[in-house]
Design a protein around this motif. Sequence first.
Motif, PDB file in Angstrom:
ATOM      1  N   PRO A 179      24.316 -11.003 -17.720  1.00 54.46           N
ATOM      2  CA  PRO A 179      25.322 -12.025 -17.529  1.00 54.46           C
ATOM      3  C   PRO A 179      26.689 -11.405 -16.856  1.00 54.46           C
ATOM      4  O   PRO A 179      26.984 -10.251 -17.371  1.00 54.46           O
ATOM      5  CB  PRO A 179      25.912 -12.733 -18.779  1.00 54.46           C
ATOM      6  N   ALA A 180      27.292 -12.192 -15.776  1.00 51.71           N
ATOM      7  CA  ALA A 180      28.305 -11.358 -15.283  1.00 51.71           C
ATOM      8  C   ALA A 180      29.649 -12.615 -15.326  1.00 51.71           C
ATOM      9  O   ALA A 180      28.957 -13.766 -14.978  1.00 51.71           O
ATOM     10  CB  ALA A 180      28.212 -11.042 -13.867  1.00 51.71           C
ATOM     11  N   VAL A 181      30.794 -12.482 -15.249  1.00 48.87           N
ATOM     12  CA  VAL A 181      31.828 -13.298 -15.238  1.00 48.87           C
ATOM     13  C   VAL A 181      32.753 -12.977 -14.350  1.00 48.87           C
ATOM     14  O   VAL A 181      33.407 -11.713 -14.296  1.00 48.87           O
ATOM     15  CB  VAL A 181      32.450 -13.427 -16.460  1.00 48.87           C
ATOM     16  N   LEU A 182      33.153 -13.750 -13.372  1.00 49.23           N
ATOM     17  CA  LEU A 182      34.020 -13.098 -12.119  1.00 49.23           C
ATOM     18  C   LEU A 182      35.344 -14.292 -12.074  1.00 49.23           C
ATOM     19  O   LEU A 182      35.176 -15.469 -11.820  1.00 49.23           O
ATOM     20  CB  LEU A 182      33.439 -13.059 -10.843  1.00 49.23           C
ATOM     21  N   PRO A 183      36.690 -14.000 -12.200  1.00 43.04           N
ATOM     22  CA  PRO A 183      37.719 -14.935 -12.012  1.00 43.04           C
ATOM     23  C   PRO A 183      37.776 -15.026 -10.365  1.00 43.04           C
ATOM     24  O   PRO A 183      37.660 -14.066  -9.861  1.00 43.04           O
ATOM     25  CB  PRO A 183      39.010 -14.202 -12.622  1.00 43.04           C
ATOM     26  N   VAL A 184      38.146 -16.452 -10.097  1.00 48.02           N
ATOM     27  CA  VAL A 184      38.217 -16.652  -8.691  1.00 48.02           C
ATOM     28  C   VAL A 184      39.290 -17.904  -8.580  1.00 48.02           C
ATOM     29  O   VAL A 184      39.141 -18.665  -9.635  1.00 48.02           O
ATOM     30  CB  VAL A 184      36.764 -17.269  -8.013  1.00 48.02           C
ATOM     31  N   ASN A 185      39.897 -18.198  -7.525  1.00 46.89           N
ATOM     32  CA  ASN A 185      40.365 -19.368  -7.149  1.00 46.89           C
ATOM     33  C   ASN A 185      39.562 -20.296  -6.636  1.00 46.89           C
ATOM     34  O   ASN A 185      38.534 -19.988  -5.981  1.00 46.89           O
ATOM     35  CB  ASN A 185      41.684 -19.054  -6.276  1.00 46.89           C
ATOM     36  N   PHE A 186      39.792 -21.470  -6.543  1.00 48.27           N
ATOM     37  CA  PHE A 186      38.765 -22.700  -6.295  1.00 48.27           C
ATOM     38  C   PHE A 186      39.510 -23.845  -5.862  1.00 48.27           C
ATOM     39  O   PHE A 186      40.622 -24.047  -6.137  1.00 48.27           O
ATOM     40  CB  PHE A 186      37.880 -23.101  -7.588  1.00 48.27           C
ATOM     41  N   GLY A 187      38.645 -24.930  -5.427  1.00 40.79           N
ATOM     42  CA  GLY A 187      39.047 -26.079  -5.069  1.00 40.79           C
ATOM     43  C   GLY A 187      38.016 -27.062  -5.609  1.00 40.79           C
ATOM     44  O   GLY A 187      36.966 -26.703  -5.680  1.00 40.79           O
ATOM     45  N   LEU A 188      38.452 -28.177  -5.778  1.00 38.21           N
ATOM     46  CA  LEU A 188      37.275 -29.282  -5.948  1.00 38.21           C
ATOM     47  C   LEU A 188      37.344 -30.161  -4.760  1.00 38.21           C
ATOM     48  O   LEU A 188      38.079 -30.762  -4.226  1.00 38.21           O
ATOM     49  CB  LEU A 188      37.858 -30.196  -7.195  1.00 38.21           C
ATOM     50  N   ASP A 189      35.903 -30.503  -4.415  1.00 37.34           N
ATOM     51  CA  ASP A 189      35.602 -31.311  -3.398  1.00 37.34           C
ATOM     52  C   ASP A 189      35.905 -32.731  -3.805  1.00 37.34           C
ATOM     53  O   ASP A 189      35.855 -32.931  -5.026  1.00 37.34           O
ATOM     54  CB  ASP A 189      34.432 -30.936  -2.871  1.00 37.34           C
ATOM     55  N   ALA A 190      35.748 -33.840  -3.097  1.00 34.80           N
ATOM     56  CA  ALA A 190      36.026 -35.178  -3.254  1.00 34.80           C
ATOM     57  C   ALA A 190      34.921 -35.872  -4.262  1.00 34.80           C
ATOM     58  O   ALA A 190      35.385 -36.526  -5.142  1.00 34.80           O
ATOM     59  CB  ALA A 190      35.985 -36.098  -1.965  1.00 34.80           C
ATOM     60  N   ASP A 191      33.823 -34.898  -4.048  1.00 35.07           N
ATOM     61  CA  ASP A 191      32.680 -35.659  -5.287  1.00 35.07           C
ATOM     62  C   ASP A 191      32.644 -34.743  -6.419  1.00 35.07           C
ATOM     63  O   ASP A 191      31.695 -35.048  -7.406  1.00 35.07           O
ATOM     64  CB  ASP A 191      31.295 -35.399  -4.456  1.00 35.07           C
ATOM     65  N   GLY A 192      33.609 -33.994  -6.705  1.00 35.59           N
ATOM     66  CA  GLY A 192      33.821 -33.213  -7.960  1.00 35.59           C
ATOM     67  C   GLY A 192      32.953 -31.953  -7.751  1.00 35.59           C
ATOM     68  O   GLY A 192      32.902 -30.999  -8.927  1.00 35.59           O
TER      69      GLY A 192
END
Length: 146
Positions: A35-48
């Motif tokens: 298992p690996a965990v990586l912090p990232v910035n993100f966005g949500l698309d219109a459909d979630g």
Amino acid sequence: MYANDGFRELGLRECLRLMATVPVGRIVYTRYALPAVLPVNFGLDADGAVVLRTSASSDLVRAVNGAVVAFETDQFDTVRHAGWSVVVTGTAAVMRDPEEHERLVRNMPVSWVPCAQEVFIRIEPEVVSGRELVGGGPMHGVGLSA
């Protein structure tokens, strides 16, 4: 879930609304069979769907394309002992369509680590779950239920 465990389950709409209030989450995936965990910035698309912008040559792209991943985001107030957490589980895919790429360039947050060749990874939400820690009372200004 027990009624008195200090947590309240969040519905889908509330999960997506809360996710939209924070810029960073964590993608959980498998790297070298671990298992690996990586912090990232993100966005949500219109459909979630969760959308990440990253380098086309990153190890992340190779590790997650076509794989089932989890994506977690949260916000906590350590003084009030309150907060929330949302987990999205689904299949990740690198977006290869040029028109879709241009749409995402216009609509998604800029990567905190920009690079010359960026790609978008889309996580289709198959399971969305969230919970609010209610033991310390609601947090102010973060969109928790009033």
